[in-house]
Scaffold this motif. Structure first.
Motif, PDB file in Angstrom:
ATOM      1  N   VAL A 152       0.950   3.693  -3.245  1.00  0.00           N
ATOM      2  CA  VAL A 152       0.196   2.461  -3.453  1.00  0.00           C
ATOM      3  C   VAL A 152       1.027   1.320  -2.879  1.00  0.00           C
ATOM      4  O   VAL A 152       2.216   1.183  -3.197  1.00  0.00           O
ATOM      5  CB  VAL A 152      -0.088   2.218  -4.949  1.00  0.00           C
ATOM      6  N   TYR A 153       0.396   0.512  -2.041  1.00  0.00           N
ATOM      7  CA  TYR A 153       1.103  -0.572  -1.364  1.00  0.00           C
ATOM      8  C   TYR A 153       0.537  -1.932  -1.782  1.00  0.00           C
ATOM      9  O   TYR A 153      -0.664  -2.068  -2.034  1.00  0.00           O
ATOM     10  CB  TYR A 153       0.965  -0.450   0.156  1.00  0.00           C
ATOM     11  N   SER A 154       1.425  -2.907  -1.808  1.00  0.00           N
ATOM     12  CA  SER A 154       0.996  -4.285  -1.949  1.00  0.00           C
ATOM     13  C   SER A 154       0.719  -4.821  -0.553  1.00  0.00           C
ATOM     14  O   SER A 154       1.615  -4.846   0.295  1.00  0.00           O
ATOM     15  CB  SER A 154       2.094  -5.114  -2.625  1.00  0.00           C
ATOM     16  N   VAL A 155      -0.499  -5.237  -0.294  1.00  0.00           N
ATOM     17  CA  VAL A 155      -0.891  -5.596   1.070  1.00  0.00           C
ATOM     18  C   VAL A 155      -0.193  -6.865   1.540  1.00  0.00           C
ATOM     19  O   VAL A 155       0.293  -6.949   2.666  1.00  0.00           O
ATOM     20  CB  VAL A 155      -2.422  -5.753   1.166  1.00  0.00           C
ATOM     21  N   ASN A 156      -0.090  -7.863   0.692  1.00  0.00           N
ATOM     22  CA  ASN A 156       0.485  -9.137   1.124  1.00  0.00           C
ATOM     23  C   ASN A 156       2.003  -9.131   1.180  1.00  0.00           C
ATOM     24  O   ASN A 156       2.599  -9.827   1.978  1.00  0.00           O
ATOM     25  CB  ASN A 156       0.029 -10.255   0.182  1.00  0.00           C
ATOM     26  N   VAL A 157       2.645  -8.348   0.324  1.00  0.00           N
ATOM     27  CA  VAL A 157       4.106  -8.355   0.296  1.00  0.00           C
ATOM     28  C   VAL A 157       4.640  -7.381   1.330  1.00  0.00           C
ATOM     29  O   VAL A 157       5.299  -6.396   1.030  1.00  0.00           O
ATOM     30  CB  VAL A 157       4.639  -8.021  -1.112  1.00  0.00           C
ATOM     31  N   HIS A 158       4.274  -7.636   2.602  1.00  0.00           N
ATOM     32  CA  HIS A 158       4.764  -6.835   3.726  1.00  0.00           C
ATOM     33  C   HIS A 158       4.531  -5.335   3.500  1.00  0.00           C
ATOM     34  O   HIS A 158       5.370  -4.504   3.841  1.00  0.00           O
ATOM     35  CB  HIS A 158       6.248  -7.103   3.965  1.00  0.00           C
ATOM     36  N   SER A 159       3.413  -5.007   2.886  1.00  0.00           N
ATOM     37  CA  SER A 159       3.025  -3.612   2.658  1.00  0.00           C
ATOM     38  C   SER A 159       4.124  -2.810   1.941  1.00  0.00           C
ATOM     39  O   SER A 159       4.371  -1.655   2.255  1.00  0.00           O
ATOM     40  CB  SER A 159       2.660  -2.933   3.989  1.00  0.00           C
ATOM     41  N   SER A 160       4.781  -3.417   0.962  1.00  0.00           N
ATOM     42  CA  SER A 160       5.814  -2.702   0.215  1.00  0.00           C
ATOM     43  C   SER A 160       5.163  -1.756  -0.786  1.00  0.00           C
ATOM     44  O   SER A 160       4.171  -2.097  -1.433  1.00  0.00           O
ATOM     45  CB  SER A 160       6.723  -3.690  -0.511  1.00  0.00           C
ATOM     46  N   SER A 161       5.731  -0.557  -0.924  1.00  0.00           N
ATOM     47  CA  SER A 161       5.156   0.437  -1.829  1.00  0.00           C
ATOM     48  C   SER A 161       5.600   0.156  -3.252  1.00  0.00           C
ATOM     49  O   SER A 161       6.741  -0.230  -3.509  1.00  0.00           O
ATOM     50  CB  SER A 161       5.577   1.845  -1.404  1.00  0.00           C
ATOM     51  N   VAL A 162       4.677   0.358  -4.205  1.00  0.00           N
ATOM     52  CA  VAL A 162       4.976   0.075  -5.604  1.00  0.00           C
ATOM     53  C   VAL A 162       4.745   1.277  -6.512  1.00  0.00           C
ATOM     54  O   VAL A 162       5.225   1.293  -7.645  1.00  0.00           O
ATOM     55  CB  VAL A 162       4.143  -1.132  -6.112  1.00  0.00           C
ATOM     56  N   PHE A 163       4.002   2.274  -6.030  1.00  0.00           N
ATOM     57  CA  PHE A 163       3.767   3.502  -6.782  1.00  0.00           C
ATOM     58  C   PHE A 163       3.740   4.677  -5.818  1.00  0.00           C
ATOM     59  O   PHE A 163       3.458   4.513  -4.627  1.00  0.00           O
ATOM     60  CB  PHE A 163       2.425   3.464  -7.540  1.00  0.00           C
ATOM     61  N   ILE A 188      -6.886  -2.476  -6.844  1.00  0.00           N
ATOM     62  CA  ILE A 188      -6.692  -1.518  -5.744  1.00  0.00           C
ATOM     63  C   ILE A 188      -7.938  -1.640  -4.872  1.00  0.00           C
ATOM     64  O   ILE A 188      -8.969  -1.040  -5.154  1.00  0.00           O
ATOM     65  CB  ILE A 188      -6.518  -0.083  -6.259  1.00  0.00           C
ATOM     66  N   ALA A 189      -7.845  -2.467  -3.856  1.00  0.00           N
ATOM     67  CA  ALA A 189      -9.047  -2.849  -3.110  1.00  0.00           C
ATOM     68  C   ALA A 189      -9.514  -1.773  -2.141  1.00  0.00           C
ATOM     69  O   ALA A 189     -10.714  -1.588  -1.941  1.00  0.00           O
ATOM     70  CB  ALA A 189      -8.798  -4.151  -2.359  1.00  0.00           C
ATOM     71  N   PHE A 190      -8.565  -1.045  -1.531  1.00  0.00           N
ATOM     72  CA  PHE A 190      -8.915  -0.061  -0.505  1.00  0.00           C
ATOM     73  C   PHE A 190      -8.166   1.242  -0.761  1.00  0.00           C
ATOM     74  O   PHE A 190      -7.018   1.238  -1.190  1.00  0.00           O
ATOM     75  CB  PHE A 190      -8.586  -0.579   0.892  1.00  0.00           C
ATOM     76  N   THR A 191      -8.860   2.335  -0.477  1.00  0.00           N
ATOM     77  CA  THR A 191      -8.266   3.657  -0.636  1.00  0.00           C
ATOM     78  C   THR A 191      -8.326   4.387   0.694  1.00  0.00           C
ATOM     79  O   THR A 191      -9.405   4.522   1.289  1.00  0.00           O
ATOM     80  CB  THR A 191      -9.012   4.471  -1.709  1.00  0.00           C
ATOM     81  N   HIS A 192      -7.161   4.828   1.174  1.00  0.00           N
ATOM     82  CA  HIS A 192      -7.057   5.586   2.420  1.00  0.00           C
ATOM     83  C   HIS A 192      -7.818   4.896   3.553  1.00  0.00           C
ATOM     84  O   HIS A 192      -8.690   5.483   4.195  1.00  0.00           O
ATOM     85  CB  HIS A 192      -7.575   7.011   2.216  1.00  0.00           C
ATOM     86  N   SER A 193      -7.483   3.655   3.756  1.00  0.00           N
ATOM     87  CA  SER A 193      -8.134   2.851   4.785  1.00  0.00           C
ATOM     88  C   SER A 193      -7.089   2.322   5.757  1.00  0.00           C
ATOM     89  O   SER A 193      -5.885   2.497   5.562  1.00  0.00           O
ATOM     90  CB  SER A 193      -8.913   1.701   4.144  1.00  0.00           C
ATOM     91  N   ASN A 194      -7.564   1.637   6.787  1.00  0.00           N
ATOM     92  CA  ASN A 194      -6.675   1.158   7.841  1.00  0.00           C
ATOM     93  C   ASN A 194      -6.902  -0.333   8.032  1.00  0.00           C
ATOM     94  O   ASN A 194      -7.391  -0.781   9.056  1.00  0.00           O
ATOM     95  CB  ASN A 194      -6.957   1.932   9.133  1.00  0.00           C
ATOM     96  N   ILE A 195      -6.528  -1.120   6.987  1.00  0.00           N
ATOM     97  CA  ILE A 195      -6.907  -2.534   6.992  1.00  0.00           C
ATOM     98  C   ILE A 195      -5.727  -3.489   6.970  1.00  0.00           C
ATOM     99  O   ILE A 195      -5.908  -4.683   7.181  1.00  0.00           O
ATOM    100  CB  ILE A 195      -7.854  -2.841   5.813  1.00  0.00           C
ATOM    101  N   SER A 196      -4.518  -2.998   6.685  1.00  0.00           N
ATOM    102  CA  SER A 196      -3.387  -3.907   6.460  1.00  0.00           C
ATOM    103  C   SER A 196      -3.164  -4.861   7.621  1.00  0.00           C
ATOM    104  O   SER A 196      -3.128  -6.085   7.450  1.00  0.00           O
ATOM    105  CB  SER A 196      -2.108  -3.106   6.204  1.00  0.00           C
TER     106      SER A 196
END
Length: 450
Positions: free
Chosen positions: A135-146, A104-112
């Protein structure tokens, strides 16, 4: 690496775990989680080798959180190499564990968007970020996983909400570990539901009796009521007040003549309006921040701008700060209008000309507060009302300048240049500077997006 892909037929539960420093407490809590069907753990970097071994022995998959919080897009652009290096180093450190699921590299950030559009982007470098309550996967088109679970104001409401979300949500749910332990220790039926051999069954969770909710009056409504009461006091103490309001809007030339001829001498009403307008502006800021900025966004805002938390890191500080700022700007505007005009011999002439348009605030902000507490989709209408408030405030200066210039004769154009001209020029320059030096915009986008 991609062990988070699960079948949602079984209800999966994850815990956001503030791990104890003591190794015995660490293992004790870990055993508790293992015995109660916890599927995933979110833990902060770094973990010791012994802690990783303990996690592997329980068979609970885990994610590791780095301390990159409230990172703006500009910060990521300027330091992307450093951020990505820290992510890769952490991956290398934990890759030997069979139950390590990702960073989990970033928390409540604006980096995607900044990351996906940067040269640093690579499909082989996957990591996750926490944004809002997911919780989002950044590379997989920002898909949510949790999805995060937020406890309610009372324990029974929290249990009821937990049961409903477990039944309805397709995503594994992340609970706070301290709340999870406390809830299970204080509710035998809930504990049994999590101990079930077939996994977590939300249907077996018994909901305690929900408390009756007594209606509450929000402080912003109290402030609005006080503003209307102050208007009533103004009417009661000034016999001509009610007659003068329509004259400003329907017979404006006669209103101006009365003020400039000093037939209308009272400054009390204008002083009332000056403070009322500032407080109304505070309410506008408060309502807009409640609509567009979440609690997490507010935390991000104060993380980058801690000095604006004059009343604590809460929404009320924004109300107080904006009220004070508007009051100061109003005073600057009044002096600006008064001193270049030789035909105004009394300060309350400028005060009366400047403030009477602010009666419109009572209608606008009452509508704004009503719209907000109605619970409907409010962002568009609230924005329109807020913009109207600002336009009225801006136009009050120019209208006053034109009114006050009518008796200046040959000096009228000079006065209009010093007031309307410079006011428009300075306002335009300020807007341009805000667009050029847009670090504030980066922070605002972060606060709104999370």
């Amino acid at each position: 690496m991609f062990g988070y892909s699960v079948s949602y037929a079984q209800k999966k539960v994850a815990l956001d775990w503030e791990k104890p420093a003591d190794s015995k407490a660490f293992n004790r809590e870990l055993d508790f989680f293992s015995n109660h069907n916890v599927s995933y753990l979110f833990v902060s970097h770094p973990l010791t080798a012994d802690e990783i071994a303990s996690l592997d022995s329980t068979g609970i998959s885990f994610f590791v959180k780095l301390d990159h919080k409230f990172v703006t897009a500009n910060q990521f652009d300027n330091n992307s190499d450093t951020y990505l290096e820290s992510i890769n180093d952490a991956k290398s450190y934990y890759d030997s564990s069979a139950f390590f699921n990702g960073i989990i590299a970033f928390t409540h950030s604006n980096i995607s968007q900044a990351y996906l559009s940067s040269q640093a982007y690579s499909s082989s470098e996957d990591f996750f970020e926490i944004t809002g309550n997911k919780v989002y996967s950044v590379n997989v088109h920002s898909s949510s996983v949790f999805s995060f679970f937020e406890p309610q104001s009372t324990y029974p409401e929290s249990i009821s909400s937990l049961k409903n979300i477990l039944k309805e949500s397709d995503l594994p749910l992340i609970l706070n570990s301290s709340w999870f332990i406390s809830a299970l220790e204080n509710n035998t039926e809930l504990k049994n539901a999590f101990e079930g051999t077939s996994g977590v069954d939300p249907n077996t969770i018994a909901v305690p009796l929900l408390p009756e909710q007594s209606p509450k009056i929000h402080w912003s409504i109290v402030v609005l009521m006080l503003l209307w009461i102050s208007l009533a006091i103004n009417v009661a103490t000034n016999p001509t007040y009610l007659e003068t309001i329509p004259r400003y809007f329907t017979a404006h030339r006669f209103f101006v003549d009365d003020i400039m001829s000093y037939r209308e001498r009272s400054s009390a009403s204008a002083v009332f309006l000056l403070f009322q307008h500032a407080v109304f502006g505070g309410l506008v800021t408060y309502i807009l921040s409640k609509i567009f900025i979440s609690d997490t966004g507010l935390e991000a805002l104060y993380h980058h701008l801690p000095y604006i938390a004059i009343m604590g890191k809460n929404y009320f500080s924004l109300f107080v700060l904006s009220t004070l700022v508007i009051l100061v700007v109003e005073m600057i505007a009044l002096f600006w209008l008064y001193f270049p005009n030789k035909e105004m011999s009394h300060f309350n002439q400028a005060l009366n000309l400047f403030t009477w348009i602010f009666h419109l605030d009572f209608i606008l902000i009452t509508l704004l507060v009503t719209v907000y507490f109605s619970g409907q989709s409010t962002s568009f209408l609230a924005s329109i009302l807020a913009i109207t408030y600002v336009l009225i405030w801006f136009s009050s200066f120019n209208i006053t300048a034109f009114d006050a210039s009518k008796r200046l004769g040959m000096h009228r154009n000079t006065y209009l240049f010093k007031t309307v001209g410079l006011h428009t020029l300075i306002s335009g320059v300020l807007v341009i500077l805000l667009l050029i030096f847009n670090g504030w915009w980066d922070v605002l986008r972060l606060a709104v997006s999370v």
